[in-house]
Design an enzyme around this catalytic site. Structure first.
Site, PDB file in Angstrom:
ATOM      1  N   ASP A  66       0.832  -1.202   0.000  1.00  0.00           N
ATOM      2  CA  ASP A  66       0.000   0.000   0.000  1.00  0.00           C
ATOM      3  C   ASP A  66       0.868   1.255   0.000  1.00  0.00           C
ATOM      4  O   ASP A  66       0.610   2.209  -0.752  1.00  0.00           O
ATOM      5  CB  ASP A  66      -0.915  -0.017   1.223  1.00  0.00           C
ATOM      6  CG  ASP A  66      -1.776   1.225   1.319  1.00  0.00           C
ATOM      7  OD1 ASP A  66      -2.576   1.459   0.399  1.00  0.00           O
ATOM      8  OD2 ASP A  66      -1.638   1.971   2.301  1.00  0.00           O
ATOM      9  N   GLU A 134      -2.073  -5.475  -3.577  1.00  0.00           N
ATOM     10  CA  GLU A 134      -1.136  -4.668  -2.785  1.00  0.00           C
ATOM     11  C   GLU A 134      -0.006  -5.537  -2.227  1.00  0.00           C
ATOM     12  O   GLU A 134       1.172  -5.136  -2.238  1.00  0.00           O
ATOM     13  CB  GLU A 134      -1.871  -3.975  -1.641  1.00  0.00           C
ATOM     14  CG  GLU A 134      -2.775  -2.848  -2.086  1.00  0.00           C
ATOM     15  CD  GLU A 134      -3.478  -2.174  -0.930  1.00  0.00           C
ATOM     16  OE1 GLU A 134      -3.853  -0.993  -1.075  1.00  0.00           O
ATOM     17  OE2 GLU A 134      -3.664  -2.825   0.127  1.00  0.00           O
TER      18      GLU A 134
END
Length: 340
Positions: A66, A134
């Protein structure tokens, strides 16, 4: 017997080789350390633990990925939109890295088919694909570094799957649009949290509703308050556009509120100072009467008072009237009347 043992040994290698091939087709990068990618594709529902008893899943790699995605996409957007302001760049980046976009990318690229989970969670958890995406970026970063993540996003994502110019000017923040509408129309709005619970995977689920001038709007459910508010805002905007009776009810409620707020107060405060602390007597005050002390004995011995008359009482003037003139008598009476 020997053949069965050989097959069991070959099976993990065969699966690992298939994973190598699939990852290369998806990312364009050949893995060095396959364990990073295996962990990136392992959902927490598997409940696997290492030798130290710690859970092994993709949550830590998801956190890392992320952060890397924010940096990489921010870099790409900054260079692509030369001269654009910070707010525009931030909104464009958020549209690319938001959960809905990553979920669609994971589905389109075939990442969902590689995720290892307990089975019943794959169709329920709407975050699974985006989380794995992610985590996969986090694995690429650990395995090959930042530049490899940049090449992956530029060549495989933004050049093939996302039109950067179109996504930049696409409005997807329904909450922001609803807030802007309510402010322009001076409509009171709030997001009310109706319910907060956990699903079968122990993941939090939120249900939110929009309230406009006390009128109930759309509802939304999601795995975060933000997601539930977005869904509720979208439903509310749809109702405002497609249901005239709903928008009529909102503005009718607004009219009632503003009418009560703007209605003048009919009763004007009185400025007269009332001397209600003064006792008004019906008869003139007889100043010859002296205060009586609170003495029970004296009260008992004191004879009853004579009935009062409207004339001055001259009985306490002891001088002999025959020795006083008329003027002396009047003067003595006046002195007795005004004596303290």
């Amino acid at each position: 017997m020997l053949n069965r043992i050989i097959d069991r040994i070959r099976l993990p290698f065969r699966k690992e080789k298939e994973l190598f091939s699939s990852l290369y087709q998806i990312t364009g990068i050949y893995p060095h350390n396959i364990e990073y990618y295996q962990q990136a594709l392992m959902h927490k529902s598997v409940a696997k633990r290492n030798a130290n008893g710690k859970p092994v899943n993709n949550e830590r790699l998801e956190f890392l990925g992320d952060a890397i995605l924010d940096a990489v996409v921010g870099d790409i957007v900054y260079r692509h939109f030369d001269g654009k302001r910070e707010g525009f760049l931030t909104n464009t980046r958020s549209k690319i890295v938001q959960r809905e976009t990553l979920n669609k990318l994971a589905q389109e690229m075939g990442i969902n088919q590689l995720i290892l989970s307990s089975g019943h969670t794959s169709s329920h958890n709407s975050y699974m694909g985006g989380n794995a995406f992610e985590a996969l970026v986090g694995a690429i970063y650990l395995d090959h570094g930042y530049n490899a993540c940049m090449r992956f996003m530029e060549k495989r994502i933004l050049n093939q799957l996302i039109n950067l110019d179109k996504v930049a000017y696409k409005e997807v923040n329904f909450k922001s649009k609803l807030i802007e509408w309510s402010q322009k129309n001076r409509v009171n709005m709030e997001f009310k949290l109706l319910e907060q619970k956990k699903d079968e995977n122990n993941s939090p689920v939120f249900t939110c509703q929009v309230i406009l001038e006390g009128v109930e709007g759309g509802r939304g459910t999601g795995y975060s308050k933000k997601e539930s508010q977005q869904q509720a805002a979208k439903q509310t905007l749809d109702r405002l556009r497609k249901k005239p009776q709903f928008i009529d009810a909102v503005f009718a409620a607004k009219t009632n509120r503003t009418k009560m707020e703007e209605e003048p107060v009919q009763t004007v405060p009185d400025t007269e100072v009332k001397d209600d602390f003064i006792i008004v007597r019906s008869e003139p005050l007889d100043e010859t009467v002296k205060p009586v002390k609170n003495d029970r004995k004296a009260t008992a011995e004191k004879p009853a008072a004579e009935p009062q008359t409207d004339e001055f009482d001259l009985s306490d003037i002891t001088a002999n009237p025959g020795e006083m003139t008329k003027e002396d008598i009047i003067a003595a009476a006046e002195a007795a009347a005004f004596a303290e």
